[in-house]
Design a protein around this motif. Structure first.
Motif, short mmCIF file in Angstrom:
data_model
loop_
_atom_site.label_atom_id
_atom_site.label_comp_id
_atom_site.label_asym_id
_atom_site.label_seq_id
_atom_site.Cartn_x
_atom_site.Cartn_y
_atom_site.Cartn_z
N VAL A 33 0.84 -1.20 0.00
CA VAL A 33 0.00 0.00 0.00
C VAL A 33 0.88 1.25 0.00
CG1 VAL A 33 -1.81 1.26 1.22
CG2 VAL A 33 -1.77 -1.25 1.30
N ARG A 34 0.72 2.06 -1.03
CA ARG A 34 1.38 3.37 -1.06
C ARG A 34 0.39 4.41 -0.56
NH1 ARG A 34 4.06 4.98 -6.41
NH2 ARG A 34 6.05 4.75 -5.31
N VAL A 35 0.79 5.16 0.41
CA VAL A 35 -0.06 6.20 1.00
C VAL A 35 0.19 7.52 0.27
CG1 VAL A 35 -0.62 7.46 3.09
CG2 VAL A 35 0.02 5.04 3.22
N VAL A 36 -0.89 8.12 -0.24
CA VAL A 36 -0.80 9.38 -0.98
C VAL A 36 -1.59 10.44 -0.24
CG1 VAL A 36 -1.26 10.56 -3.16
CG2 VAL A 36 -0.55 8.16 -3.16
N ASP A 37 -0.98 11.58 0.01
CA ASP A 37 -1.65 12.70 0.67
C ASP A 37 -2.67 13.32 -0.29
OD1 ASP A 37 -2.48 14.96 1.96
OD2 ASP A 37 -0.46 15.67 2.46
N PRO A 38 -3.96 13.22 0.01
CA PRO A 38 -4.96 13.76 -0.95
C PRO A 38 -4.86 15.26 -1.14
CG PRO A 38 -6.00 13.17 1.14
CD PRO A 38 -4.59 12.66 1.21
N LYS A 39 -4.32 15.96 -0.17
CA LYS A 39 -4.19 17.41 -0.30
C LYS A 39 -3.05 17.79 -1.23
CE LYS A 39 -6.14 18.42 4.27
NZ LYS A 39 -5.89 19.06 5.59
N ALA A 40 -2.04 16.93 -1.27
CA ALA A 40 -0.88 17.23 -2.11
C ALA A 40 -1.20 16.97 -3.58
CB ALA A 40 0.32 16.40 -1.69
N GLY A 41 -2.14 16.11 -3.83
CA GLY A 41 -2.53 15.85 -5.21
C GLY A 41 -1.69 14.80 -5.89
N GLN A 42 -0.44 14.66 -5.47
CA GLN A 42 0.41 13.64 -6.06
C GLN A 42 1.51 13.29 -5.08
OE1 GLN A 42 1.95 15.39 -9.63
NE2 GLN A 42 3.56 16.52 -8.59
N GLN A 43 2.11 12.14 -5.29
CA GLN A 43 3.18 11.67 -4.42
C GLN A 43 4.45 12.44 -4.70
OE1 GLN A 43 3.13 9.31 -2.02
NE2 GLN A 43 5.29 9.60 -1.60
N ALA A 44 5.12 12.83 -3.62
CA ALA A 44 6.41 13.48 -3.80
C ALA A 44 7.39 12.53 -4.48
CB ALA A 44 6.97 13.92 -2.45
N PRO A 45 8.33 13.05 -5.31
CA PRO A 45 9.30 12.19 -5.98
C PRO A 45 10.11 11.39 -4.96
CG PRO A 45 9.36 14.41 -6.87
CD PRO A 45 8.52 14.47 -5.65
N ALA A 46 10.44 10.19 -5.34
CA ALA A 46 11.25 9.34 -4.47
C ALA A 46 12.64 9.91 -4.35
CB ALA A 46 11.32 7.93 -5.03
N ALA A 47 13.22 9.70 -3.19
CA ALA A 47 14.59 10.15 -2.97
C ALA A 47 15.53 9.36 -3.88
CB ALA A 47 14.98 9.95 -1.50
N ALA A 48 16.60 10.00 -4.29
CA ALA A 48 17.57 9.35 -5.15
C ALA A 48 18.10 8.09 -4.49
CB ALA A 48 18.73 10.31 -5.45
N GLY A 49 18.21 7.04 -5.27
CA GLY A 49 18.76 5.79 -4.73
C GLY A 49 17.76 4.97 -3.94
N ASP A 50 16.50 5.42 -3.90
CA ASP A 50 15.50 4.65 -3.13
C ASP A 50 15.02 3.48 -3.98
OD1 ASP A 50 13.65 3.67 -1.43
OD2 ASP A 50 12.61 5.56 -1.10
N SER A 51 15.81 2.42 -4.03
CA SER A 51 15.51 1.26 -4.89
C SER A 51 14.32 0.48 -4.39
CB SER A 51 16.73 0.34 -5.01
OG SER A 51 17.10 -0.12 -3.71
N ASN A 52 14.00 0.61 -3.10
CA ASN A 52 12.86 -0.14 -2.56
C ASN A 52 11.56 0.26 -3.23
OD1 ASN A 52 14.33 -1.71 -0.79
ND2 ASN A 52 14.14 -0.23 0.91
N VAL A 53 11.44 1.56 -3.56
CA VAL A 53 10.23 2.03 -4.21
C VAL A 53 10.07 1.32 -5.56
CG1 VAL A 53 9.05 3.99 -5.22
CG2 VAL A 53 10.24 4.24 -3.04
N ARG A 54 11.18 1.29 -6.30
CA ARG A 54 11.13 0.69 -7.64
C ARG A 54 10.80 -0.80 -7.55
NH1 ARG A 54 15.55 4.15 -7.77
NH2 ARG A 54 15.32 5.90 -9.21
N SER A 55 11.40 -1.49 -6.56
CA SER A 55 11.14 -2.91 -6.44
C SER A 55 9.72 -3.19 -6.00
CB SER A 55 12.13 -3.56 -5.46
OG SER A 55 11.94 -3.06 -4.14
N CYS A 56 9.16 -2.30 -5.18
CA CYS A 56 7.79 -2.51 -4.68
C CYS A 56 6.76 -2.35 -5.78
CB CYS A 56 7.48 -1.55 -3.54
SG CYS A 56 8.24 -2.01 -1.98
N VAL A 57 7.02 -1.45 -6.72
CA VAL A 57 6.01 -1.13 -7.72
C VAL A 57 6.41 -1.62 -9.11
CG1 VAL A 57 5.21 0.87 -6.43
CG2 VAL A 57 6.97 1.17 -8.17
N ALA A 58 7.50 -2.39 -9.19
CA ALA A 58 8.03 -2.77 -10.51
C ALA A 58 7.05 -3.56 -11.34
CB ALA A 58 9.31 -3.60 -10.31
N SER A 59 6.28 -4.41 -10.70
CA SER A 59 5.35 -5.24 -11.47
C SER A 59 3.96 -4.64 -11.53
CB SER A 59 5.29 -6.64 -10.87
OG SER A 59 4.87 -6.59 -9.52
#
Length: 509
Positions: A483-509
């Motif tokens: 589950v990715r949590v998105v702030d509804p007030k922000a409208g979109q998810q902030a960009p992932a920090a550089a080198g945050d490979s976990n994000v890519r692996s979590c959503v790769a498929s």
């Protein structure tokens, strides 16, 4: 109870006669009299029961957990209120002595108490912070329709092992009682109707192998449960395995008792009588092989023979009887054949249970009395094969290691007990006895419902055991959510920090 009993199927809330199959006579083993008839349901009937369970599954699995637990509580209370009626149903067609039948129903009530803890056992897990704003969650979800096959010897207990845990976790069920002891489930199903269990959640179909084989390729069936013989368990495992279905399959047994030189004699004899002759030896937890050290061998045999001769064999409803009949004429002939085999193998028939003294009203019943063989060796057929009758095989072993070696070399591994007051023997036996259930100074006993029940080796096909947390795990599947949590007030998810490979692996498929 005395009127003619016509056993019926129960499908989608309706009691139904079998129209496509045949019927066979239902007999009272205490008298040999025909007391009713039981259907051998067709494949079409078996599939109809599965279809009814499948139709009921969406609504039942969506029923809030507290509401499902309400039915388990009501089921438990209904069994308490009707204990004597349920026990008598077991004594009539299964011919378990009425005192033991009451005990069986009482144990199921305890199992239902344990099943009421399902809300605690079905809780999932959460892993926070797998990546930025991403969490992981595991939930234990129901699978759909389960089917179960019960043996003749414990019609109530096996109901308790299967159905409360299956439906409590959100599944629906099709149950096939033994055609030799179907009456308990007729009474129990009516109690489920009376407490308001929704139609199709539990269904009953009676029959033989064809009714079970119809489940193997049925896409609506998630899994099959069995308590029965090892060959039957292997056949079901093969059939279900071809179609990727879950199985929980308990097979046969050949249980050992080890008697040490310091055994508490009075307590031991009492427990061996109950475990060896209770239910006429027709249970997977019956003591069958007894390994005795030389120091106590002669005294043990003398005491066991004396006590066994006092065992009264009689009608299952006779309060003065200790042991009732075996289930059928075929079972009686099978046990008597093993007695002949033991004699031919060279074992000494110390007490012959053939043709026991019973009342005139029971002359046509299927009775075998307590039977004792001495001078038995582990390689004899009577020591290797499950007799399923009140036959004890006594072998002399040099020490505890000899008893443990005999247990380890046997292909079955259900239960074993030791009688001793020595803590070294106790701990050694617990650690080294190659079985699934160990006892100390008790008969081969069923573990409390909080704990799993089941053997190892040839006594268990697969690795799934019944009751307790093991049952909850079997009747559920681990379902994982990311589950990715998105702030509804922000409208979109902030960009992932550089080198945050976990994000890519979590959503790769």
């Amino acid at each position: 109870m005395t009127s003619y009993i016509k056993i019926k199927n129960h499908i989608n809330g309706q009691w139904l006669d079998e129209t496509n199959g045949q019927y066979e006579p239902l007999k009272n083993p205490s008298t040999g009299a025909v007391i009713g008839e039981v259907p051998l349901s067709s494949v079409e009937t078996s599939r109809a029961a599965v279809a009814a369970a499948a139709d009921a599954f969406p609504a039942w699995s969506a029923t809030p957990l507290p509401k499902r637990m309400d039915y388990i509580f009501k089921m438990q209370q209904a069994m308490k209120d009707n204990l004597e009626m349920l026990a008598e149903s077991i004594a009539v067609d299964q011919a378990k002595h009425i005192a033991e039948a009451r005990g069986e129903v009482g144990r199921v009530i305890e199992i239902l108490q344990m099943a009421c803890t399902i809300p605690a056992l079905i809780q999932g897990e959460t892993v926070q912070g797998i990546a930025n704003n991403i969490n992981g969650r595991l939930i234990k979800a129901p699978l759909g329709v389960f089917c179960g096959v019960a043996p003749f010897n414990f019609p109530a207990l096996v109901f308790g092992w299967f159905i409360p845990f299956a439906i409590g976790t959100g599944n629906t069920f099709v149950y096939k009682p033994s055609t030799e002891s179907p009456l308990f489930m007729q009474k129990m199903m009516q109690l489920l109707v009376d407490i308001g269990l929704p139609d199709g959640v539990v269904n009953i179909v009676h029959g033989d192998r064809e009714a079970v084989e119809a489940w193997y390729d049925d896409d609506n069936v998630a899994g099959v449960c069995l308590v029965g013989s090892t060959p039957t368990a292997k056949a079901i495992a093969e059939g279900c395995g071809r179609h990727g279905k879950k199985t929980m399959l308990l097979g046969g047994a050949k249980n050992f008792a080890a008697v040490m030189e310091d055994a508490p004699m009075d307590l031991m004899i009492e427990n061996i009588l109950m475990s060896g002759y209770g239910s006429a030896g027709q249970r997977c937890l019956a003591i069958s092989n007894i390994a005795v050290v030389p120091e106590i061998y002669d005294e043990f045999i003398e005491r066991l023979l004396e006590a066994s001769r006092t065992v009264k064999v009689g009608d299952a409803m006779d309060p003065d009887a200790f042991m009732g009949p075996v289930i059928s004429a075929k079972a009686k002939a099978r046990v008597e054949n093993y007695i002949e085999i033991g004699q031919k193998e060279g074992a000494t028939l110390l007490l012959d249970g053939r043709n026991p003294d019973v009342a005139d009203a029971n002359k046509d019943g299927y009775f075998v009395g307590p039977t004792i063989f001495t001078d038995v060796t582990p390689c004899m057929q009577i020591a290797r094969e499950e007799i399923f009758g009140p036959v004890l095989s006594i072998m002399k072993v040099g020490c505890i290691n000899g008893a443990l070696r005999a247990i380890k070399n046997h292909e079955m591994g259900n239960g074993a007990v030791i009688f001793t007051q020595n803590s070294f023997y106790t701990e050694k036996f617990i650690n080294e006895a190659d079985v699934g259930m160990v006892g100390v100074n008790v008969g081969i006993c069923a573990p409390h419902p909080y704990l799993p029940f089941g053997g190892i080796k040839g006594s268990l096909v697969g690795n799934n055991k019944v009751q307790g947390k093991d049952a909850v795990d079997f009747f559920t599947q681990n379902k994982v959510a990311t589950v990715r949590v998105v702030d509804p007030k922000a409208g979109q998810q902030a960009p992932a920090a550089a080198g945050d490979s976990n994000v890519r692996s979590c959503v790769a498929s």
